[in-house]
Design a protein around this motif. Structure first.
Motif: not given
Length: 160
Positions: A60-67, A147
């Motif tokens: 969860k901490a590693e997952a990047k939110k899309p721009e 996505e």
């Protein structure tokens, strides 16, 4: 008369048997403890390495939110509520950066109609219930578009 001799026999050894060194037993115990501690430390280090390097940490901490990309406004829609009331709803879809073609908002409108049709105006008048309904709509729309859509912003929610 014979004198009887009394003899006391002890079952405890006070001295080492012939040919054995008395310091061997404590040395073996110490070396076993050191080996056990070493094995535990190696296993702990291997587990930590797997957790952080191979597994990728928390996920969860590693997952990047899309721009964030463009925001696609969706035309307002009137939805029939329970008891002859209606809901005027409009929202905008937050697209991910890099989406080449604007998605068709018809799917999002259909999801909104399915979710809100026949709903009670008194229930939707309560702020907590309204926030929950908007959150459920947002999750359903995000799931439907994959996505491409990363959020939903309600812009109009009027009941009569």
């Amino acid at each position: 008369m014979n004198k009887t001799e009394e003899r006391v026999v002890s079952t405890m050894r006070t001295s080492a048997p012939a040919g054995a060194a008395p310091a061997e037993e404590p040395a073996k115990k110490k070396s076993k403890k050191k080996l056990l501690i070493l094995v535990v430390l190696v296993l702990a280090a291997a587990g930590a390495a797997w957790f952080f390097l191979l597994r990728g940490g928390d996920g969860k901490a590693e997952a990047k939110k899309p721009e964030l990309g463009t925001v696609l406004p969706v035309d307002p829609i009137n939805i029939n509520l329970e008891g002859g009331h209606y809901l005027k709803l409009s929202f905008s879809l937050q697209l991910a950066k890099g989406v080449k073609e604007d998605p068709d908002p018809s799917r999002a409108l259909a999801i909104a109609i399915d979710q809100f049709s026949g709903e009670s105006m008194t229930v939707l008048s309560q702020p907590a219930a309204r926030r929950k309904a908007v959150k459920e709509l947002t999750e359903a729309v995000e799931k439907a578009y994959g996505e491409d859509v990363i959020d939903l912003y309600p812009t109009t929610l009027v009941m009569q």
